[in-house]
Write a protein that holds these residues in place. Structure first.
Motif, mmCIF file in Angstrom:
data_model
loop_
_atom_site.group_PDB
_atom_site.id
_atom_site.type_symbol
_atom_site.label_atom_id
_atom_site.label_comp_id
_atom_site.label_asym_id
_atom_site.label_seq_id
_atom_site.Cartn_x
_atom_site.Cartn_y
_atom_site.Cartn_z
ATOM 1 N N LEU A 134 0.827 -1.202 0.000
ATOM 2 C CA LEU A 134 0.000 0.000 0.000
ATOM 3 C C LEU A 134 0.868 1.260 0.000
ATOM 4 O O LEU A 134 2.042 1.218 0.356
ATOM 5 C CB LEU A 134 -0.932 0.001 1.215
ATOM 6 N N GLU A 190 -3.006 8.648 5.648
ATOM 7 C CA GLU A 190 -4.050 8.111 4.794
ATOM 8 C C GLU A 190 -3.448 7.128 3.830
ATOM 9 O O GLU A 190 -2.249 7.186 3.537
ATOM 10 C CB GLU A 190 -4.714 9.226 3.959
ATOM 11 N N LYS A 198 -3.351 5.893 -0.043
ATOM 12 C CA LYS A 198 -3.661 6.417 -1.387
ATOM 13 C C LYS A 198 -4.457 5.355 -2.146
ATOM 14 O O LYS A 198 -4.069 4.209 -2.237
ATOM 15 C CB LYS A 198 -2.370 6.735 -2.145
ATOM 16 N N TRP A 199 -5.584 5.758 -2.662
ATOM 17 C CA TRP A 199 -6.440 4.832 -3.416
ATOM 18 C C TRP A 199 -6.219 4.993 -4.846
ATOM 19 O O TRP A 199 -6.247 5.474 -5.684
ATOM 20 C CB TRP A 199 -7.908 5.028 -3.056
#
Length: 72
Positions: free
Chosen positions: A58, A69, A71-72
């Protein structure tokens, strides 16, 4: 016989950890049952944020609120 104090809920969320790479590595390693998670690469994203590619596959970054956060 003594009894140790046990905290019922010792969970911590990603956005609750300090915005440092060391804190992220420690958190991810704990979440990975003690198997070390490490940074494989870092780069600057389109928004100017540093993107941390981690060995768990990820990518993480610190948002404008100084919280981690994914990252998508």
């Amino acid at each position: 016989m003594s009894q140790a104090f046990v905290k019922e809920n010792d969970e911590q969320w990603l956005h609750e950890i300090p915005p440092t790479l060391t804190a992220l590595v420690n958190y991810l390693t704990r979440e990975n049952n003690g198997v070390r998670v490490y940074e494989t690469k870092s780069e600057t994203g389109e928004t100017g944020k540093t993107l941390h590619h981690m060995s768990n596959g990820l990518i993480y970054f610190v948002n404008d609120q100084s919280q981690w956060e994914i990252k998508w």
